[in-house]
Write a protein that holds these residues in place. Structure first.
Motif, PDB file in Angstrom:
ATOM      1  N   LYS A 245     -13.605   5.226  -7.151  1.00 15.01           N
ATOM      2  CA  LYS A 245     -14.077   3.938  -6.629  1.00 15.01           C
ATOM      3  C   LYS A 245     -15.264   4.124  -5.707  1.00 15.01           C
ATOM      4  N   ARG A 246     -15.212   5.202  -4.932  1.00 16.38           N
ATOM      5  CA  ARG A 246     -16.344   5.464  -4.041  1.00 16.38           C
ATOM      6  C   ARG A 246     -17.619   5.703  -4.849  1.00 16.38           C
TER       7      ARG A 246
ATOM      8  N   TRP B 227       0.837  -1.202   0.000  1.00 10.06           N
ATOM      9  CA  TRP B 227       0.000   0.000   0.000  1.00 10.06           C
ATOM     10  C   TRP B 227       0.867   1.245   0.000  1.00 10.06           C
TER      11      TRP B 227
ATOM     12  N   ASP C  23      -8.880  -2.942  -9.556  1.00 13.04           N
ATOM     13  CA  ASP C  23      -9.782  -4.100  -9.560  1.00 13.04           C
ATOM     14  C   ASP C  23      -9.168  -5.220 -10.362  1.00 13.04           C
TER      15      ASP C  23
ATOM     16  N   THR D  38      -7.862   1.881   0.632  1.00 17.05           N
ATOM     17  CA  THR D  38      -8.736   1.452  -0.462  1.00 17.05           C
ATOM     18  C   THR D  38      -7.916   0.607  -1.420  1.00 17.05           C
TER      19      THR D  38
ATOM     20  N   GLY E  33      -7.911   7.144   6.505  1.00 14.03           N
ATOM     21  CA  GLY E  33      -6.890   6.731   5.535  1.00 14.03           C
ATOM     22  C   GLY E  33      -5.553   6.507   6.208  1.00 14.03           C
TER      23      GLY E  33
ATOM     24  N   ILE F  35      -7.050  -0.110  -4.876  1.00 12.66           N
ATOM     25  CA  ILE F  35      -7.292   0.721  -6.058  1.00 12.66           C
ATOM     26  C   ILE F  35      -7.569  -0.125  -7.303  1.00 12.66           C
TER      27      ILE F  35
ATOM     28  N   LYS G 233      -3.709   4.389   1.243  1.00  7.35           N
ATOM     29  CA  LYS G 233      -4.235   4.993   2.471  1.00  7.35           C
ATOM     30  C   LYS G 233      -4.148   6.500   2.331  1.00  7.35           C
ATOM     31  N   ASN G 234      -5.279   7.146   2.275  1.00  6.45           N
ATOM     32  CA  ASN G 234      -5.324   8.585   2.018  1.00  6.45           C
ATOM     33  C   ASN G 234      -4.828   9.371   3.227  1.00  6.45           C
TER      34      ASN G 234
ATOM     35  N   GLU H 196      -9.455   7.041  -5.621  1.00  5.72           N
ATOM     36  CA  GLU H 196     -10.239   6.595  -4.476  1.00  5.72           C
ATOM     37  C   GLU H 196     -11.682   7.104  -4.606  1.00  5.72           C
TER      38      GLU H 196
ATOM     39  N   ARG I 279      -3.078  -0.799  -3.176  1.00  8.55           N
ATOM     40  CA  ARG I 279      -3.854  -0.315  -2.025  1.00  8.55           C
ATOM     41  C   ARG I 279      -3.347   1.061  -1.638  1.00  8.55           C
TER      42      ARG I 279
END
Ligand SMILES: Nc1nc2c(c(=O)[nH]1)N[C@H]1C(S)=C(S)[C@@H](COP(=O)(O)OP(=O)(O)OC[C@H]3O[C@@H](n4cnc5c(=O)[nH]c(N)nc54)[C@H](O)[C@@H]3O)O[C@H]1N2
Ligand SMILES: Nc1nc2c(c(=O)[nH]1)N[C@H]1C(S)=C(S)[C@@H](COP(=O)(O)OP(=O)(O)OC[C@H]3O[C@@H](n4cnc5c(=O)[nH]c(N)nc54)[C@H](O)[C@@H]3O)O[C@H]1N2
Ligand code: SF4
Ligand SMILES: [Mo]
Length: 761
Positions: free
Chosen positions: A245-246, A20, A283, A279, A273, A281, A266-267, A242, A264
């Motif tokens: 995706k949301r 990540w 798929d 998240t 995050g 990222i 982390k914001n 992100e 992956r």
């Protein structure tokens, strides 16, 4: 180890690659680097102003900021914070420093060491035969340059290189000066960067720029991220993905390396995050062979055509194709012929993987393809990007919300510099407008790009080199040849903020012209100035420096270029260089009359967040000869290496800004304390009989009989695609032959170098 030392390969330590990106360690690393450079006060001042509407545009990448209302207080990433504080450093390079260090000694220092010495503070000259830089006044320095320019046999013996770090106002003056002097020799970093994108998109869409906005990214159903490592190079792009995706969108990553941020994220701007799992990222991750992207998009296009055959009227956007494109039939005929064996060989991907990606496309109303150096720096980068345009056109994914082509730019104003005319082959319409505005006839003949500039220096056709805001010697390929080229010049000069190797590889005469950085306050006789930049999504906005300048002796780039132009060309009522220096608004007035889309520039850029340049493509206007978007037929091509060889890509570590390493680490890939490493798949290590951590030389293979060797690297077993290898730029530029360039764009093939690994005894 002191912070200023450069460890050798022996210091290497390796940890497992991160799965990540960002989160708390990212914040901590940025603060640590910043405080190692400067005071808490200056760090706070830069960070509080970074990417705010009245503040400093991040001198890092060209990823756009959200609109003024959506902006966070800390709208920057770990790397942006490092870039701005690398410039805000409190360390200084003074005349005394140059007395202590002869040029030959500086030439033996690492890129890291040179940068760590701090900000340049006063103009310096190296006179013929000397091994030292000595102080010189601004008047004498610029007078010397002007004399040398006027003494050339032809204006075309001069080269004016720039990087995308330059702001719009200075870029406009640079190209005006070069053309008023009589040459189009304006090589720039784009030649080594997104030139392939511009060439492919100009031909097919009639404009060399991307067609999407940040809102499009947020709204898209499906985004392909191809040949790009956003976790390191465009970190805030991950916040945007992100959001995609949301909103229910999906992401497909195409890369030989499993890059941390793509997996992956982390914001760091959100509490959850920093501490949460982040998240996922991508798929789908297509771990492609280097150079396999042309085959991948050909295969996808074939699958889309077949899906249409199976269910006519449901897959292709016939209305869009009919109304807005040409060449569909010829393209489709060829696209149907690509063979699965060829696709497999070129991509290393299975048919099922590609069919899965097709299914995602079929389920998506809007698709964006983002790309960067993984495509542009391949030999067939231009046809690859044209094939991506075919892919987008098939389903009308151009000019509608959430869809489009997105070349993700590197330098913060690289796109703006081109808009301002920094290009060796600006169209005649631009030259005519420039000539009309300033009362002269710009030369029509195209100038030399970066690679051709090196050739011209090598054979004596070019003798004068002025570099602005870059590090030509380290950014260009074939380092030994390039250094020979620079050393053969009568004069080399650089307008720079910090010391780099280009200052140590000199012509007979050399000059260092130190300048204000973007974070420095810029006060001229007309008052405090701001400058403007254009981001990757064509938004033009202001940037205002906030810091006390690094030295009283610094001049702004606008001032240096304006004074040099006036000394070289003489006073001219049609080009009021002094007025330009006093008030940059007067430059913007001229830009608004020369460059389409900049009407009423001063008023529009005063709005918070600036303004977006129009993209005709989004209105269904294609400035191609037919007035339509063009489907192209692209020949199948793949990269391959002979038995016992690998395809090497030269890329960025997490801790560097282009030619400048900030630390010998690449945290996400788990590399610590060393840069002379080569990442190789364990399968290849077995086949080559090499152990993990073995010491090797990298030797590139090219047909000119010249041996190009990068010495003393350590092998690191790494999950890259079998048959491929990766090592850092600029240490590996020595391996890229000058003649190994992408078709059409002439971009060095920095991502496709055939090498063998020679064990060191
Ligand atoms: N921190 C930081 N940020 C930067 C920069 C920096 O040096 N440091 N530089 C700026 C500049 S000028 C630029 S141009 C951008 C560059 O941004 P990127 O293009 O992300 O930079 P590279 O490190 O060159 O990474 C290229 C990526 O392409 C992948 N790749 C290589 N070959 C292929 C291929 O054949 N196919 C595919 N699909 N992928 C491939 C690599 O594995 C890697 O992930 O970043 C900008 N931002
Ligand atoms: N092998 C290989 N080669 C590559 C690449 C690759 O991926 N692999 N990538 C290519 C790419 S994408 C690019 S863009 C080029 C980058 O090439 P360049 O843009 O030429 O290199 P930079 O490292 O960005 O330049 C750094 C220098 O810019 C100066 N500078 C920084 N800020 C300012 C400022 O505000 N004003 C002025 N006047 N000077 C400033 C400092 O002196 C600093 O030392 O390299 C290319 N070369
Ligand atoms: S994403 Fe790019 S522009 Fe934004 S803060 Fe980071 S380095 Fe700067
Ligand atoms: Mo770049």
């Amino acid at each position: 180890m002191s912070k200023i030392e450069d460890p050798g390969a022996d210091a290497l330590s390796v940890t497992p690659p991160k799965t990540w990106a960002a989160g708390l360690p990212g914040v901590a690393h940025a603060v640590e680097y910043s405080l190692g450079q400067t005071s808490v006060r200056r760090t706070m001042l830069t960070l509080l102003n970074l990417n705010q509407t009245k503040g400093i545009d991040c001198p890092g990448c060209a990823w756009p900021e959200p609109g003024p209302k959506q902006r966070h207080l800390n709208e920057y990433c770990e790397n942006g914070a490092k870039h701005v504080n690398d410039e805000a450093t409190s360390r200084r390079v003074t005349a005394d420093f140059f007395r202590q260090h002869p040029i030959s000694e500086l030439g033996a220092k690492s890129d890291y060491w040179l940068n760590q010495q701090g900000r340049l503070t006063e103009p310096m000259v190296k006179r013929p035969g000397s091994d030292h830089y000595e102080p010189i006044s601004w008047d004498d320095a610029l007078g010397l340059l002007a004399d040398e320019l006027r003494a050339l046999d032809s204006p075309d013996e001069a080269l004016f290189y720039t990087s995308g770090r330059l702001n719009n106002e200075a870029a406009f003056l640079l190209q005006l000066f070069a053309r008023a002097f009589g040459t189009n020799n304006l090589p720039d970093c784009s030649n080594m960067c997104h030139e392939s994108s511009g060439a492919a998109m100009q031909q097919t869409l009639g404009i060399g720029k991307g067609s999407v906005s940040l809102d499009d990214i947020h709204e898209s159903d499906l985004i392909f991220v191809v040949g790009q490592n956003p976790g390191t190079n465009h970190p805030r792009m991950l916040s945007a993905l992100e959001e995609t995706k949301r909103n229910g969108g999906q992401v497909v990553a195409v890369n030989p390396l499993p890059e941390a941020g793509l997996i992956r994220f982390k914001n760091p701007q959100k509490a959850r995050g920093i501490v949460g799992r982040g998240t996922a990222i991508a798929d789908q991750f297509l771990q492609i062979r280097p150079g396999g992207d042309l085959a991948l998009f050909k295969a996808l296009n074939r699958l889309l055509l077949e899906a249409e055959d199976a269910a006519p009227g449901t897959v292709l956007d016939h209305e869009f194709i009919r109304a807005h494109t040409t060449g569909f039939e010829e393209f489709a005929e060829q696209a149907r012929q690509v063979s699965w064996d060829e696709v497999r060989a070129a991509t290393g991907l299975s048919r099922e993987e590609i069919e899965q990606a097709r299914d995602r496309v079929l389920a998506s109303r809007s698709v964006i393809v983002c790309w960067a150096m993984g495509l542009t720096q391949q030999k067939h980068g231009v046809p690859t990007i044209r094939e991506i345009v075919n892919f987008l056109l098939l389903r009308g994914n151009i000019g509608k919300p959430g869809a489009g082509a997105c070349p993700v730019r590197g330098h913060s104003n690289v796109q703006g510099d081109r808009t301002m005319g920094v290009w060796e082959q600006m169209p005649q319409s631009f030259l005519d407008a420039l000539g009309r505005e300033f009362g002269f006839t710009p030369p029509a003949e195209h100038g030399w790009d970066s690679v051709d500039s090196i050739r011209a220096m090598l054979d004596g056709r070019a003798r004068f080199f002025l570099g602005v805001a870059g590090n030509f010697v380290r950014a260009t390929p074939d380092s030994e040849a390039t250094e020979r080229a620079m050393r053969g010049c009568r004069l080399t000069a650089h307008i720079s903020t910090k010391l780099n190797r280009s200052h140590a590889v000199c012509g007979e005469i050399a000059l260092i012209l130190p300048t204000l950085g973007r974070s420095d306050r810029d006060i001229q006789s007309g008052g405090e100035q701001f400058v403007t930049v254009e981001d990757s999504m064509s938004v033009v906005h202001a940037s205002r420096g906030r810091l006390e300048p690094a030295s009283e002796m610094l001049l702004s780039e606008v001032a240096i270029l304006g004074r040099l132009a006036r000394l070289t060309l003489g006073a001219d009522p049609d080009i009021p260089w002094e007025e330009f220096e006093a008030d940059y608004g007067t430059i913007r007035d001229r830009i608004s009359r020369v460059v389409p889309g900049f009407e009423d520039f001063n008023a529009r850029v005063a709005r918070p967040g600036g303004f977006a340049l129009p993209n005709p493509v989004n209105k269904g206007v294609f400035r191609t000869p037919s007035g339509k978007a063009v489907f192209t037929r692209n020949e199948f091509e793949m990269l391959s290496a002979p038995e016992g060889h690998l395809v090497l890509q030269s890329l960025r570590s997490h801790d560097q800004w282009n030619t400048i390493p900030y630390a010998p680490n690449d945290r996400y890939r788990g590399i610590h304390n060393a840069r002379r490493v080569v990442l190789v798949n364990p399968v290849d290590l077995d086949a080559l009989g090499l152990a993990d951590r073995a010491a090797v030389d990298l030797v590139s293979v090219w047909h000119d009989g010249v041996e190009r060797r990068a010495r003393d690297f350590r092998v690191v077993a790494y999950p890259t695609t079998p048959g491929s290898a990766a090592a850092y730029y600029p240490e590996t530029n020595v391996l890229v032959p000058l003649d190994s360039v992408a078709d059409i764009s002439n971009t060095p093939t920095s991502k496709g170098i055939v090498v063998r690994l020679e064990p060191r005894s």
